[in-house]
Write an enzyme that holds these catalytic residues in place. Sequence first.
Site, mmCIF file in Angstrom:
data_model
loop_
_atom_site.group_PDB
_atom_site.id
_atom_site.type_symbol
_atom_site.label_atom_id
_atom_site.label_comp_id
_atom_site.label_asym_id
_atom_site.label_seq_id
_atom_site.Cartn_x
_atom_site.Cartn_y
_atom_site.Cartn_z
ATOM 1 N N GLY A 15 -10.986 -3.258 4.934
ATOM 2 C CA GLY A 15 -11.603 -3.280 3.599
ATOM 3 C C GLY A 15 -11.605 -4.693 3.040
ATOM 4 O O GLY A 15 -10.615 -5.404 3.179
ATOM 5 N N GLY B 236 -5.519 -6.336 6.600
ATOM 6 C CA GLY B 236 -4.418 -5.554 6.066
ATOM 7 C C GLY B 236 -3.570 -4.939 7.171
ATOM 8 O O GLY B 236 -3.506 -5.465 8.294
ATOM 9 N N GLY C 285 -3.781 -2.224 9.144
ATOM 10 C CA GLY C 285 -4.413 -1.844 10.418
ATOM 11 C C GLY C 285 -4.771 -3.070 11.231
ATOM 12 O O GLY C 285 -4.552 -3.114 12.457
ATOM 13 N N ILE D 119 -5.883 -5.520 -1.395
ATOM 14 C CA ILE D 119 -5.608 -5.244 -2.810
ATOM 15 C C ILE D 119 -4.411 -4.299 -2.946
ATOM 16 O O ILE D 119 -3.854 -4.160 -4.017
ATOM 17 C CB ILE D 119 -6.834 -4.650 -3.537
ATOM 18 N N ASP D 120 -4.040 -3.643 -1.838
ATOM 19 C CA ASP D 120 -2.937 -2.674 -1.905
ATOM 20 C C ASP D 120 -1.560 -3.340 -1.945
ATOM 21 O O ASP D 120 -0.581 -2.709 -2.338
ATOM 22 C CB ASP D 120 -2.992 -1.719 -0.706
ATOM 23 N N MET E 185 -7.021 2.321 -7.025
ATOM 24 C CA MET E 185 -6.981 2.328 -5.551
ATOM 25 C C MET E 185 -5.553 2.161 -5.023
ATOM 26 O O MET E 185 -4.698 1.568 -5.678
ATOM 27 C CB MET E 185 -7.870 1.239 -4.972
ATOM 28 N N GLY E 186 -5.355 2.641 -3.817
ATOM 29 C CA GLY E 186 -4.033 2.627 -3.182
ATOM 30 C C GLY E 186 -3.750 4.017 -2.675
ATOM 31 O O GLY E 186 -3.208 4.850 -3.394
ATOM 32 N N GLU F 131 -4.540 6.514 -6.350
ATOM 33 C CA GLU F 131 -5.360 7.351 -5.453
ATOM 34 C C GLU F 131 -4.460 8.250 -4.577
ATOM 35 O O GLU F 131 -4.785 9.389 -4.297
ATOM 36 C CB GLU F 131 -6.092 6.350 -4.557
ATOM 37 N N GLN G 236 -12.812 -2.496 -7.925
ATOM 38 C CA GLN G 236 -11.534 -3.211 -7.818
ATOM 39 C C GLN G 236 -11.503 -4.174 -6.632
ATOM 40 O O GLN G 236 -10.648 -5.032 -6.535
ATOM 41 C CB GLN G 236 -10.384 -2.204 -7.692
#
Length: 357
Positions: A10, A109, A111, A133-134, A176-177, A229, A281
């Site tokens: 992402g 991220g 993955g 962003i997580d 998000m998350g 989320e 976001q």
Amino acid sequence: MKIGILTSGGDCPALNAVIRGFAKYAYNNIADVEIYGIADGYGGLINGEYKKMEPDDFSGILNVGGTILGTSRQPFKKMTVEENNSTKIEKMKRNYKKMGLDALLTLGGAGTHKSAALLSAEGLNIVGLPKTIDNDIFGTDVTFGFYSAVDVATECIDRVHTTAASHGRTMLVEIMGNKVGWLTLYAGVAGGADIILLPEIPFDTATVCRKVLERAEAGKAFSIIAIAEGALEKSEAGLKKKERAQKRGETGDVTATNRLAREINKRTGVDTRVVVPGHIQRGGSPSALDRALSTEVGAYAGFLCKERLFGTTVAIRGDKITHNKIEDIAGRTKWVPLDHPMIASARRIGVSFGDGL
Ligand code: F6P
């Protein structure tokens, strides 16, 4: 030195700022460097889609959102699955050799890091860079993209606040998350949410309703709920991911948000609305803090290449920029610790985490 660079998974604001920081470092400090931009993440390496970049390609992108290289999701699980006599990992190894690369930068991220660790174990010279962003990458205090997303999510909560107050409603803002609650915690506190629901702290619907009613009784007709989320009701906490999805599917829900909104309305009589800012976001320009951080991160990745410190990933600890061995952090998650000072401070000012504490 020939260095390939790709952005995977992402996207987020500040990917371009990192790419630029790296390129500027490389052109200024690494003799005879050539940078190859690989298209659309691991997909481009699998299919041999890349181009030699020139210094001008990296100009004017510091504040531009998204990624000039493109990105895609390539599930880690499928990396070692054989298709037409070859796996994706084998194809990537072949193309890395064919391109004559001395190093590969992987911006991504959780993955992405798992696949990068696999490539590193296969003998490729990898430098990872922690994007998301997580903010859930293990071994780094912060990931680039996070602070920008906190700003956007906070702005969403701010805007919801005024309309919630006008109408005397309870508004749930789904942040998000899907696994961790860093973004919800920071944006929730920054946006003055009354209730913050994180995947790490399963919530009790009755407790959430009580908080809404207590506020109403104290003369505050509206409440703001920042809900991740990936937030879970206590009754769902013991379920496997598949079982949870199946149970939610029975009522047409994907996340816990809509169900909680319905329950609050049913049990308290308060009008509720759900707001899902979603990919907003992840879009747009990086914040000033993210631009500065990303420039540092990118330049440090260049330094790791110059010093041939491969099999590593950039990390930020306190005010220091450093690196971890990629194999030490891949596959691990940085959860929000339950004793995090931000949670403790929020509780002290009366924020509910839906757990009755
Ligand atoms: O990992 C970043 C993230 O934005 C998560 O917070 C979110 O759950 C997911 O990506 C959404 O993914 P996609 O862009 O594939 O819909």
